[in-house]
Design an enzyme around this catalytic site. Sequence first.
Site, short mmCIF file in Angstrom:
data_model
loop_
_atom_site.label_atom_id
_atom_site.label_comp_id
_atom_site.label_asym_id
_atom_site.label_seq_id
_atom_site.Cartn_x
_atom_site.Cartn_y
_atom_site.Cartn_z
N GLU A 20 27.19 1.91 -21.31
CA GLU A 20 26.04 0.99 -21.28
C GLU A 20 24.89 1.60 -22.05
OE1 GLU A 20 24.83 -1.80 -21.25
OE2 GLU A 20 24.53 -2.48 -19.20
N ASP A 21 24.13 0.76 -22.73
CA ASP A 21 22.97 1.27 -23.46
C ASP A 21 21.82 1.64 -22.53
OD1 ASP A 21 22.38 -1.39 -22.83
OD2 ASP A 21 21.83 -1.97 -24.86
N ASP B 240 18.69 -0.94 -16.34
CA ASP B 240 17.34 -1.45 -16.10
C ASP B 240 17.29 -1.96 -14.65
OD1 ASP B 240 14.79 -2.52 -16.39
OD2 ASP B 240 15.28 -3.80 -18.07
N LYS C 235 16.28 3.46 -16.57
CA LYS C 235 14.91 3.07 -16.28
C LYS C 235 14.81 2.76 -14.78
CE LYS C 235 13.10 0.26 -19.45
NZ LYS C 235 12.65 -0.99 -20.10
N VAL D 143 11.87 -0.94 -24.83
CA VAL D 143 12.36 -0.09 -25.90
C VAL D 143 13.39 -0.80 -26.77
CG1 VAL D 143 11.87 2.07 -24.70
CG2 VAL D 143 14.09 0.96 -24.36
N ARG E 167 17.82 -3.31 -33.61
CA ARG E 167 18.93 -2.49 -33.11
C ARG E 167 19.23 -1.30 -34.02
NH1 ARG E 167 21.97 -5.10 -29.18
NH2 ARG E 167 21.93 -7.36 -29.22
#
Length: 179
Positions: free
Chosen positions: A99-100, A103, A131, A153, A165
């Site tokens: 996962e990037d 959140d 985060k 971000v 991106r």
Amino acid sequence: MQNVIERVLVTREEIEKRCDELGKEISEAYKQDKEAPLLVALLKGSVPFLSELIKHIDLDIQFDFMNVSSYQGTQSVGDVKILKDLDISIKDRRILLVEDIVDTGRTLKKVTQLLMNKGAADVKVVALLDKPERRVVDIEADYIGFTIPDEFVVGFGLDYNEHYRCFPYVGVLKKEVYK
């Protein structure tokens, strides 16, 4: 184009170094297994992270992709939609979900549950960014690249409405761009 960035949070060099560390940690964790984990990357944001991370994993890994959506603009809307499912069976496979960013945690929780429902032996998570201030569900990544503050971000796969991106770093997007 990079004048939309308020400041760089994580440089390309820091990302490469941390991916090397994560790759070694993941390799060590799975080296005793008969079969390497299947890496499942969530499109599109995790692709640069996956690409860098796999260079540093010393296992005969396979990977596949899912495309899920839960964002509109800068906000997670809480409704996770599966736009592209996996191409291979995951029954009895150990999964490492790539996962990037973690959140709110909603997407991660839903996808993790879905993978377990499909018969995965277990699901672990590696995330480039965490985060924690934004978390609304109880879920954590097993491997974390960087913990960041609650700022919007972009870069290194992360986007705002499909833009930005391609930056080779993670930067804070100027508020005037999305307000």
